[in-house]
Motif scaffolding. Sequence first.
Motif, PDB file in Angstrom:
ATOM      1  N   PHE A 146      -5.632   7.237   7.423  1.00 53.58           N
ATOM      2  CA  PHE A 146      -6.093   8.457   6.773  1.00 53.58           C
ATOM      3  C   PHE A 146      -5.807   8.312   5.283  1.00 53.58           C
ATOM      4  N   LEU A 147      -6.847   8.342   4.460  1.00 55.91           N
ATOM      5  CA  LEU A 147      -6.675   8.220   3.013  1.00 55.91           C
ATOM      6  C   LEU A 147      -7.233   9.461   2.336  1.00 55.91           C
ATOM      7  N   ASP A 148      -6.353  10.280   1.772  1.00 48.31           N
ATOM      8  CA  ASP A 148      -6.786  11.432   1.002  1.00 48.31           C
ATOM      9  C   ASP A 148      -6.892  11.007  -0.448  1.00 48.31           C
ATOM     10  N   LEU A 149      -8.066  10.495  -0.820  1.00 49.91           N
ATOM     11  CA  LEU A 149      -8.283  10.010  -2.179  1.00 49.91           C
ATOM     12  C   LEU A 149      -8.654  11.141  -3.120  1.00 49.91           C
ATOM     13  N   SER A 150      -8.619  12.363  -2.608  1.00 45.43           N
ATOM     14  CA  SER A 150      -8.861  13.513  -3.484  1.00 45.43           C
ATOM     15  C   SER A 150      -7.631  13.817  -4.325  1.00 45.43           C
ATOM     16  N   CYS A 151      -6.498  13.183  -4.001  1.00 46.36           N
ATOM     17  CA  CYS A 151      -5.261  13.397  -4.766  1.00 46.36           C
ATOM     18  C   CYS A 151      -5.096  12.267  -5.771  1.00 46.36           C
ATOM     19  N   GLU A 152      -5.048  12.610  -7.042  1.00 46.90           N
ATOM     20  CA  GLU A 152      -4.970  11.574  -8.062  1.00 46.90           C
ATOM     21  C   GLU A 152      -3.654  10.823  -8.013  1.00 46.90           C
ATOM     22  N   THR A 153      -2.678  11.404  -7.316  1.00 48.25           N
ATOM     23  CA  THR A 153      -1.379  10.751  -7.277  1.00 48.25           C
ATOM     24  C   THR A 153      -1.352   9.595  -6.298  1.00 48.25           C
ATOM     25  N   GLN A 154      -2.381   9.519  -5.449  1.00 49.39           N
ATOM     26  CA  GLN A 154      -2.400   8.410  -4.499  1.00 49.39           C
ATOM     27  C   GLN A 154      -2.963   7.178  -5.180  1.00 49.39           C
ATOM     28  N   SER A 155      -2.183   6.177  -5.287  1.00 45.56           N
ATOM     29  CA  SER A 155      -2.592   5.003  -6.050  1.00 45.56           C
ATOM     30  C   SER A 155      -3.427   4.073  -5.207  1.00 45.56           C
ATOM     31  N   THR A 156      -4.211   3.258  -5.897  1.00 38.86           N
ATOM     32  CA  THR A 156      -5.031   2.274  -5.207  1.00 38.86           C
ATOM     33  C   THR A 156      -4.158   1.268  -4.468  1.00 38.86           C
ATOM     34  N   SER A 157      -3.020   0.918  -5.046  1.00 38.26           N
ATOM     35  CA  SER A 157      -2.157  -0.055  -4.391  1.00 38.26           C
ATOM     36  C   SER A 157      -1.625   0.489  -3.081  1.00 38.26           C
ATOM     37  N   ASN A 158      -1.293   1.789  -3.051  1.00 37.13           N
ATOM     38  CA  ASN A 158      -0.835   2.387  -1.806  1.00 37.13           C
ATOM     39  C   ASN A 158      -1.923   2.361  -0.765  1.00 37.13           C
ATOM     40  N   SER A 159      -3.155   2.655  -1.199  1.00 34.82           N
ATOM     41  CA  SER A 159      -4.266   2.621  -0.272  1.00 34.82           C
ATOM     42  C   SER A 159      -4.447   1.230   0.287  1.00 34.82           C
ATOM     43  N   SER A 160      -4.321   0.254  -0.562  1.00 34.53           N
ATOM     44  CA  SER A 160      -4.515  -1.117  -0.120  1.00 34.53           C
ATOM     45  C   SER A 160      -3.466  -1.527   0.878  1.00 34.53           C
ATOM     46  N   SER A 161      -2.225  -1.184   0.597  1.00 32.87           N
ATOM     47  CA  SER A 161      -1.170  -1.599   1.502  1.00 32.87           C
ATOM     48  C   SER A 161      -1.280  -0.914   2.838  1.00 32.87           C
ATOM     49  N   SER A 162      -1.682   0.379   2.826  1.00 32.95           N
ATOM     50  CA  SER A 162      -1.791   1.080   4.093  1.00 32.95           C
ATOM     51  C   SER A 162      -2.928   0.526   4.921  1.00 32.95           C
ATOM     52  N   CYS A 163      -3.984   0.064   4.255  1.00 33.45           N
ATOM     53  CA  CYS A 163      -5.107  -0.489   4.991  1.00 33.45           C
ATOM     54  C   CYS A 163      -4.832  -1.901   5.466  1.00 33.45           C
ATOM     55  N   SER A 164      -3.779  -2.500   4.951  1.00 34.82           N
ATOM     56  CA  SER A 164      -3.488  -3.886   5.304  1.00 34.82           C
ATOM     57  C   SER A 164      -2.278  -3.970   6.222  1.00 34.82           C
ATOM     58  N   SER A 165      -2.118  -2.967   7.050  1.00 39.16           N
ATOM     59  CA  SER A 165      -0.983  -2.949   7.961  1.00 39.16           C
ATOM     60  C   SER A 165      -1.134  -4.026   9.021  1.00 39.16           C
ATOM     61  N   SER A 166      -0.059  -4.255   9.749  1.00 40.79           N
ATOM     62  CA  SER A 166      -0.084  -5.298  10.778  1.00 40.79           C
ATOM     63  C   SER A 166      -1.068  -4.967  11.881  1.00 40.79           C
ATOM     64  N   ASN A 167      -1.229  -3.685  12.199  1.00 42.57           N
ATOM     65  CA  ASN A 167      -2.233  -3.285  13.177  1.00 42.57           C
ATOM     66  C   ASN A 167      -3.569  -3.087  12.461  1.00 42.57           C
ATOM     67  N   PRO A 168      -4.644  -3.682  12.945  1.00 42.29           N
ATOM     68  CA  PRO A 168      -5.941  -3.520  12.277  1.00 42.29           C
ATOM     69  C   PRO A 168      -6.403  -2.069  12.341  1.00 42.29           C
ATOM     70  N   THR A 169      -6.892  -1.566  11.235  1.00 35.75           N
ATOM     71  CA  THR A 169      -7.388  -0.192  11.170  1.00 35.75           C
ATOM     72  C   THR A 169      -8.731  -0.102  11.873  1.00 35.75           C
ATOM     73  N   ARG A 170      -8.814   0.774  12.859  1.00 36.76           N
ATOM     74  CA  ARG A 170     -10.060   0.956  13.596  1.00 36.76           C
ATOM     75  C   ARG A 170     -10.738   2.275  13.290  1.00 36.76           C
ATOM     76  N   ARG A 171      -9.981   3.223  12.759  1.00 38.03           N
ATOM     77  CA  ARG A 171     -10.544   4.521  12.406  1.00 38.03           C
ATOM     78  C   ARG A 171     -10.071   4.866  10.998  1.00 38.03           C
ATOM     79  N   LEU A 172     -11.005   5.268  10.154  1.00 34.34           N
ATOM     80  CA  LEU A 172     -10.661   5.525   8.764  1.00 34.34           C
ATOM     81  C   LEU A 172     -11.359   6.796   8.286  1.00 34.34           C
ATOM     82  N   ALA A 173     -10.572   7.717   7.741  1.00 30.58           N
ATOM     83  CA  ALA A 173     -11.113   8.934   7.144  1.00 30.58           C
ATOM     84  C   ALA A 173     -10.832   8.901   5.648  1.00 30.58           C
TER      85      ALA A 173
END
Length: 507
Positions: free
Chosen positions: A123-150
């Motif tokens: 779940f990525l709430d990119l409507s918040c300017e405080t959420q950095s691109t690096s955080n988004s990248s790391s969360s999407c690159s978790s050990s478990n492959p992301t199958r659902r993304l909002a």
Amino acid sequence: MEALISNVNLSVKEHENNPHQETKIEHSKATEIKNLFLENTRIDVEHLYLLWMAEGTISPDDSEINTNTMGVAERYFSELVQRNVVQVREEEAPNWRKYSSFCVHNTIHQLCFSKGKEHFFEFLDLSCETQSTSNSSSSCSSSNPTRRLALYLRNQDNGYAAVPFTNEISKHLRCLLLVNPDDLQIKLEWPRGLPDLTKFRILRVLNFERFEFQGRKLLRGISKLFYLRYLSFKGCILEELPSSIGNLSLLWFLDLRVSSKMKIPNVLYKMEDLKHLYLPLLFQTSTNEKLCLGKLKKLELLENFNTGVCNVADLLEMKNLQNLSVTVEGNLEDLELVVHRMNIRSGREWLLYPLVMVKKFDCYTEERHLAFRKLIDSQFLHTLHMDGHLGYIPSNPNNNSRLTEIVLKGSQLKEDPMTTLGEFPELQVLVLQDNAFVGKEMNCSASGFRELKRLEFSNLCFLETWVVEDESMPKLSTLTVKNCRKLQLLPNGLRLRVSSVTFENDN
């Protein structure tokens, strides 16, 4: 709150320990889907049902005799309600669908979020300017492959909403929701990391919500998502569909309820697996011919079917159709065929909840009035919106009538219609507009309108006196009277027993 958390944990454990148990609400999967929505928002229940079905959480094999997959989804959701995992408002629930919308307790939402990560969604709430691109990248690159993304997106002028879709994410992604939390007044640009959809090979769910497509085409590769089951543009501004959309032959659910007039290529008939089709309120075909839908024999729900743009005879070919909303554009033969379709049984089901909107249909001849009588006497009609001259309403309505909503506009009824309308046993909503009644006096008897909840009068220019007996309309909760200039006072006592009253006259 501890009891609620216990309920969710118990539900998840039940699924993990007994994944094939008959009580298989499969709460863990329900939990995954719920986490695709923001906190503190009301969620459309039908949207959730469709996501469950598209993802395979509920399959046709789960259906019982005389119960379709939507019925199964509603039964499963009822279990969540009974366990107090979700909150519903009874007054919002329409009678044709048990639940309309719901929300999740904040604490439960957080618990669902943590459980969801174990089941491969992000779940990525990119409507918040405080959420950095690096955080988004790391969360999407978790050990478990992301199958659902909002992805929740707002204005991206500051460049904070770049989404790095790696090949690893793309090849595993099954569900992608792109949502604009704002209204369409705010221009929304695409996230820079989402230029093409061809790499999302196994995507089953693709949802656009409140996006503006004006001046741009759909994302490249959308017609190559051959495994797609669910595609929605609800609330978007999209003026034309590409003809390549017909390549999505395995699609089950297509939602075209956009906020603009749309041109639709005459290719929808190729989607022979479609079960739910939501057409726009305003649309035309790219060639101005009628839209061909007769080959969609698996359709269970068809919304915004318009006889002016579609071939009404196609309704007879849809053997599994159960839910239908149709607009008849003033044509007598089209109305007669719609009434005929409502009154025949196709396959194992009758039409359960038909909504009929009749526009520009003046009944000055006996032939046209007979067609209206057959329509209003149908025991299967659920909702009726009638625009046009009637003069009178047939008395003695069908005691088996299922009509729950009647809207009359410009009917020019000369005699008081309230005695007849009050006899419909399940009527909950009544709206009279634009001189639907042209008499001076209206009376509601003590025995009338036993189920009525909402009543609205507007622009009844000749109404002077309205009398309501004490026992009439015992369940009325909302009353609106606007621009009935000669009506100076509401009936005695009505304000005291109706919770919401609006009385506005332009004198």
